[in-house]
Write an enzyme that holds these catalytic residues in place. Sequence first.
Site, PDB file in Angstrom:
ATOM      1  CB  THR A  28     -33.657 -46.100 -12.423  1.00  0.00           C
ATOM      2  OG1 THR A  28     -34.617 -45.222 -13.222  1.00  0.00           O
ATOM      3  CG2 THR A  28     -33.334 -45.964 -11.050  1.00  0.00           C
ATOM      4  CG  ASP A  72     -32.903 -40.255 -18.202  1.00  0.00           C
ATOM      5  OD1 ASP A  72     -33.589 -41.525 -19.038  1.00  0.00           O
ATOM      6  OD2 ASP A  72     -32.929 -40.414 -17.695  1.00  0.00           O
ATOM      7  CD  GLN A 293     -53.949 -45.971 -32.137  1.00  0.00           C
ATOM      8  OE1 GLN A 293     -54.908 -46.217 -31.842  1.00  0.00           O
ATOM      9  NE2 GLN A 293     -54.048 -45.287 -33.546  1.00  0.00           N
TER      10      GLN A 293
END
Length: 357
Positions: A28, A72, A293
Amino acid sequence: MEYKKVYINPISPEPPRASVLVIYTGGTLGMMYETKGRQLVPFDFEQVIDKVPEIRRLDFEITFLTLSEPLDSSNMKPQIWIEIAGIISNHYAQYDSFVILHGTDTMAYTASALSFLLENLNKPVILTGAQLPIGVARSDARENFITALEIAAATDEAGQPVISEVCIYFNSVLLRGNRARKQESSDFNAFHSQNYPTLATAGVRIEYNLPYIKPYEPDKELQLHTSLNANVTFLKLFPGICRKVVSSILHIEGLKGVVLETFGAGNASTDYWFLEELRMAIDRGIILYNVSQCEGGRVTQGQYQTSKYLKQIGVVSGSDITAEAAITKMMYVFGTDLGSQHHRDLLASPLRGEMSI
């Protein structure tokens, strides 16, 4: 491989105090809106002064190098990590530091991979990007880019680089690259590091958290690694996961290792079939790497009964490593021509500050 280079010299009459190679991979930050179609397209870095005129006021020499095919970051691949590491190695003697402009989605993976590929690094490699394109009025691209350049060129009183490791700079904070994770997709503070302190904070001044920054070691010579083995995968546990799913993942042809994303402090189901599938995979030579996690905390196999069995069957503890660093570390470790026990030892040990002992 052909690369496009653009040179920017400072306007100061004094000799530049540093030289920085900026590597644009895509993402970006380097985008702008097309005049007619209002679509985002990569801008030509020959026009960088038009977009970021402040660069000329920096008192160091900047070279922009654009990959032949900017991409990207969702299309990032291990061979591109090796290519970027090779560019840094080939230009290592020519430049004092390196800034990599990169899309945010996989920036933490790239930073982690580069930290393993560039052993004995003693110069700054700073990754940065933006949530909004540089051509947008409210873009965060300018501040991220300019401050990343400042950090890359920073030296101490002895003239040595303040930073000598792979880092991510984003939204006023500098993070160890293999400790960072992208946690926000719509806010400017996209990256966080739950298990390791911030290395620097940029306000009116840039304040460095020196005790947590890798020390400069001039006697060590950069060693480039050029092999990654991508025959690895994730197995994220969830309540109700069935044997068919677990078995199909663990029986992938050519599989070398699995990052096992467990609950809490490294806990998992104690169902007989589950532990049996893990044990059989280990018997087939697959290495299982236990990563929590949770964003914070660490794996402590054996603290609870639900993790005791994992330790008993030979699952390797990942301590407080991030999932991004774990999977890229596995690729690096399996890329070495070493035996299984050595691979296990490397995974269980901190190599580039990516995990605590």
